[in-house]
Every structure is written in structure tokens, then in C-alpha cells.
Design an enzyme around this catalytic site. Structure first.
Site, PDB file in Angstrom:
ATOM      1  N   LYS A  75      40.479  32.320   4.279  1.00 31.28           N
ATOM      2  CA  LYS A  75      39.837  31.009   4.391  1.00 31.28           C
ATOM      3  C   LYS A  75      38.608  31.044   5.298  1.00 31.28           C
ATOM      4  O   LYS A  75      37.729  30.197   5.181  1.00 31.28           O
ATOM      5  CB  LYS A  75      40.853  29.975   4.870  1.00 31.28           C
ATOM      6  CG  LYS A  75      41.897  29.703   3.782  1.00 31.28           C
ATOM      7  CD  LYS A  75      42.879  28.618   4.150  1.00 31.28           C
ATOM      8  CE  LYS A  75      43.759  28.241   2.972  1.00 31.28           C
ATOM      9  NZ  LYS A  75      44.737  29.301   2.615  1.00 31.28           N
TER      10      LYS A  75
HETATM   11  C1  LIG Z   1      45.323  29.501   1.384  1.00 30.30           C
HETATM   12  C2  LIG Z   1      45.940  30.815   1.119  1.00 30.30           C
HETATM   13  C3  LIG Z   1      46.283  31.220  -0.192  1.00 30.30           C
HETATM   14  C4  LIG Z   1      46.124  30.325  -1.399  1.00 30.30           C
HETATM   15  O1  LIG Z   1      44.782  30.099  -1.753  1.00 30.30           O
HETATM   16  P1  LIG Z   1      44.391  28.890  -2.741  1.00 30.30           P
HETATM   17  O2  LIG Z   1      42.926  28.848  -2.759  1.00 30.30           O
HETATM   18  O3  LIG Z   1      45.004  27.651  -2.133  1.00 30.30           O
HETATM   19  O4  LIG Z   1      44.992  29.196  -4.074  1.00 30.30           O
HETATM   20  C5  LIG Z   1      46.805  32.490  -0.357  1.00 30.30           C
HETATM   21  N1  LIG Z   1      47.019  33.309   0.703  1.00 30.30           N
HETATM   22  C6  LIG Z   1      46.714  32.954   1.954  1.00 30.30           C
HETATM   23  C7  LIG Z   1      46.988  33.896   3.066  1.00 30.30           C
HETATM   24  C8  LIG Z   1      46.149  31.710   2.212  1.00 30.30           C
HETATM   25  O5  LIG Z   1      45.851  31.357   3.484  1.00 30.30           O
END
Ligand SMILES: *Cc1c(COP(=O)(O)O)cnc(C)c1O
Length: 465
Positions: free
Chosen positions: A112
């Protein structure tokens, strides 16, 4: 570039307003009116560009008319200056023609950061230009909160309030948020669960009268288009590193809210030759059920060892549905109404389109732990639980071993020590050097009751003039 809502009734907006708006006024999500398209020769000419240079090429068409070239370049450079690896998103080989793309080299060890570092800088840039200030309010069960806080800690024009459920996030996750001591950063530990946090945030967005005049709330969850946009870049980067666009590349994506994999779909729509896009889910498998059985109904939330994928509904899937239904907003309103009152079914055209674009696979905790153990044994590479789900989904759904398979590594294993120990490792993985003192750092957070008025008053009292 102009943006329209998936439900067809909200006003068309330019890029700046889309970044500040979050959800559209008709309840839909904003998408670009046209997806930019690159010729194969253009993409080929980008081989060898740095991540930052490539980000500029990929993102420019989306911000055209709102952010100048020079400003975009400097926003990108600042956003990725804090990554620990000079490749920003390094590729590591884990098996024959199988790779993981390490998206966790940013400040909070999860993918993120790639989007939220950029979003923080972008917001501050837009707000400064407009002479405006905003309040970010968000709920987190872990990863999003810390990445949003790190993204906004240096923003002059943003005050950020992140709610997490009191005593229900892991210590690493809490400390990543609460040890950021800045005048504009406020952590609220709410006496309730994650849903309570989310409901309180939703209610506050719906009625923003508690805020002083001229302030508005801004959302930093993945319904914010700028996050999707920043994530498109690494699909291009990985493909170019592995011989694209002259050969196709496949991707497997640990999926929760469908933001990350939707960015992959956009990359493909922009002309990048992508063979398979694999949706990997844990036991919260609404997307896998939708694709395999045309069952898009809510099931009860399961707590898993891959908590960042614990969702009942994938909010960004609406953007996909919009394209699967020839961008017909009326149809999406109808589907979302159906869904609200039970479940939605896709017609044959939409379903077969979806199946030609995506493969899908679901893993439970036991299967996931076995993958961590197996990959460690065969390559001495330690996967985090989310990434492990992606790797196994890739292995199970793969159509060709001649096409490189890139598994998106969405978090560093040190973020999820419990799962790593359960997978059979003798000790917890060490935190990377820059974070090794996390447990000694000073913390600050406020514990508040589950009460809208009380939280909103706290926000008003803490907004900087
Ligand atoms: C947020 C997250 C996801 C999922 O991603 P999306 O964009 O919501 O599908 C997967 N793995 C981790 C470690 C995350 O923080």
C-alpha cells in the site's frame, strides 16, 4: 482527462476533484472516461527506464490537464525516495519462470506504500495550489492505516485521523501507526471492532456538518482513483523487466478489495500484453465464488492468517462490473441494488468476459502455511501469508510454463510473525534494519468510546488552524 461514475448519475469530474472526492454522489466509483492506450512500440521503447521514469510515462495521461509534467516528475521522485531498494519494486525468482515482485520496500512493509506515498504528496500538491485544507478520516484493521499515515505525515494541508479497533490489531501494526509523532497525525483506538470503526467513518462522510467550514473529508481507501493509478506502474515495470512487451507475462495477485488486480486489468487495457491475471483469495472468497460459480453473495467474515484480505465485499469490483457491462451505469445501479437485497448474478456475456480475463483460486490457512514451508524449503525465500496465497494460486491455475508468472508480494513476512511461526520457522523473521527499533519507539494514541459525537468532537478539537 475526465472521470465518470460507475452508476452514471454523478457529475463528470477532472482528475483533481476525483482525488478529493472519494465516492461519487450517486454511490458509484469514479473511472476515467477513456482508458489511455499505448502502442507496443511505445511500450518497447521504455525498456530500461527507472521505476520513476516509467511511472511518469504510465501516469501522465491520467493526470493530463491537472498536473504539469514537471510537477508530476517531482511528485514521483519524492514518493519513492524513501523506499529501501533502489529498484523500488525488485523482482526475485522463486522457481523456473516464477517470480515475486517485492512491493513491500516502502516505509510500512506493505504494497500500500507504493500508492499511498504518492497519494500523500499528490494531495498536498493539489491542496497547496488551491489554498485548501482537508481532513483524512479512515478506518483500518492494519495495513492501510499505517501506510496512509506514513503517506501524509509531512503534508501541510492534511490532518489525518485513523481509527483502529482498540486492542485488536497486532503490535507491529499498531506501533507502525502510533509511533508516528506529528502534529497532523492522530490515532484513535476505538472501543469496538473494525466494523464499528468503519461504520463511524462512513457516518462521518455521509454527514460532514461537524467539520469547521471550508474543510471536507477525503478518503484514502482504494476507492480513491489515484491509488489504482499508481499501482498500474508496477505491472509495466515487471513486464518490461521480463521481456515484455515482446512476450506476454502473467500476474497472480493476493486480492481483498480488488484494487491491486484492477490496476493489472487497466495495464492490460492500456496495451500491455498480459496473459493471465489470477485472483487469489483466502477463505473470504466472494470473488472466487463469483467467477467459478456465479455466486456473488455475502458470506460471514472469516478471520484468517492473511488479515489484509479479510473482506466480505470487494469494493473495487464495481469498477470491473462497469466494464463487463459495456460501461452501462443503469445496469450497475440495478446490479448493486440486487446485491444489497441478497446477491447478484452475472449474465452469460458478462460472466464469460470475466472468465476470459481472470483465473481465480482460493486457499485456506492450512494450505497457505504449507506453501510458506514449501517455498522456503525449495528456494530459501520466506513468503508472507498474503503472498503465499498468490504463489499457490498461480501454481494451481497456470496455463503455460513458457510465460513468466509474476506473483505480487504484498507484504514483508516480518509483519505477520504468527503465521510465519505456524508455518514451521524456528523464529520470527527480523524486521528490516530501518525498523529494528520499532518496539522501543514512543507511542501516542487516544482511546475513545464507540460514539460518533465523541469522535467527531475529538477531530474538531485537533484540526490545525
Ligand atoms: C491490502 C492488501 C491486500 C489486498 O489488496 P486489494 O487491493 O485490497 O485487493 C493484499 N495483501 C496485503 C498485504 C494488503 O495489505
Amino acid at each position: 482527462m475526465k472521470y465518470i461514475s460507475t452508476r452514471g448519475l454523478a457529475p463528470e469530474l477532472d482528475f483533481e476533484d476525483v482525488v478529493l472526492t472519494g465516492m461519487a454522489s450517486d454511490g458509484g466509483l469514479y473511472v476515467p472516461t477513456d482508458i489511455p492506450h499505448f502502442e507496443r512500440a511505445d511500450i518497447a521503447s521504455w525498456a530500461g527506464l527507472s521505476y520513476q521514469e516509467l511511472a511518469f510515462k504510465v501516469m501522465s495521461p491520467f493526470v493530463a490537464g491537472s498536473v504539469s509534467d514537471d510537477d508530476l516528475r517531482s511528485l514521483i521522485d519524492r514518493s519513492y525516495a524513501g523506499f529501501r531498494h533502489s529498484a523500488i519494486v525488485p523482482l526475485v525468482q522463486t522457481a523456473h519462470n516464477e517470480w515475486v515482485l517485492e512491493l513491500f520496500q516502502g516505509p510500512t512493509l506493505a504494497f500500500k506504500d507504493v500508492a499511498l506515498q504518492f497519494l500523500g504528496n499528490l494531495l498536498d500538491h493539489i491542496l497547496k495550489k488551491r489554498g485548501q485544507k482537508v481532513v483524512i478520516m479512515g478506518a483500518t484493521s492494519g495495513d492501510t492505516g499505517s501506510a496512509a499515515i506514513e503517506g501524509c505525515r509531512h503534508c501541510d494541508n492534511v490532518d489525518i485521523f485513523i481509527l483502529h479497533p482498540y486492542q485488536r490489531v497486532s503490535e507491529v501494526q499498531r506501533r507502525q501507526m502510533t509511533t508516528v509523532i506529528e502534529k497532523n497525525v492522530h490515532n484513535i483506538a476505538l472501543k469496538g471492532n473494525f466494523d464499528d470503526c468503519q461504520n463511524l467513518v462512513k457516518a462521518s462522510f455521509a454527514d460532514q456538518n461537524f467539520l469547521p467550514e471550508e474543510r471536507q473529508l477525503v478518503a484514502v481507501n482504494s476507492i480513491n482513483w489515484a491509488r489504482i493509478m499508481a499501482q498500474i506502474v508496477y505491472y509495466f515495470y515487471a513486464a518490461l523487466s521480463l521481456g515484455g512487451p515482446h512476450r506476454p507475462v502473467s500476474f497472480s495477485v493476493p486480492t481483498g478489495n480488488f484494487g491491486d488486480i484492477f490496476a493489472g486489468y487497466i495495464a492490460k487495457s492500456m496495451g500491455l500484453p498480459i496473459d493471465q491475471l489470477v485472483i487469489a483469495t483466502n477463505s473470504n472468497d466472494i470473488l472466487h465464488r463469483c467467477l467459478s460459480e456465479n455466486d456473488h453473495t455475502k458470506h460471514e467474515l472469516q478471520r484468517t492468517l492473511s488479515p489484509s484480505m479479510d473482506i466480505m465485499v470487494s469494493s473495487n469490483f464495481e469498477r470491473m462490473l462497469f466494464d463487463l457491462h459495456s460501461r452501462d451505469g443503469n445496469k450497475i445501479r440495478q446490479l448493486m441494488d440486487d446485491f444489497k437485497s441478497g446477491g447478484m448474478t452475472l449474465d452469460n456475456t458478462a460472466l464469460s468476459k470475466a472468465r476470459s480475463l481472470f483465473s481465480s483460486y482460493r486457499l485456506d490457512d492450512q494450505e497457505m502455511l504449507a506453501v510458506i514451508a514449501d517455498v522456503f524449503e525449495t528456494s530459501e525465500y520466506l513468503l508472507d501469508p498474503h503472498t503465499a496465497i498468490g504463489v499457490q494460486a498461480a501454481r494451481k491455475t497456470r496455463r503455460s510454463h513458457d510465460i513468466p508468472m509474476v506473483c505480487l508480494a504484498t507484504a514483508h513476512p516480518a509483519k505477520f510473525p504468527e503465521a510465519i511461526l505456524k508455518s514451521g520457522q524456528a523464529k520470527e523473521p527480523a524486521l528490516p534494519h530501518h525498523m529494528s527499533d520499532l518496539f522501543e519507539r514512543e507511542e501516542a494514541y487516544s482511546v475513545l468510546e464507540k460514539n460518533d459525537a465523541e469522535v467527531q468532537q475529538f477531530i474538531v478539537e485537533n484540526i490545525r488552524a
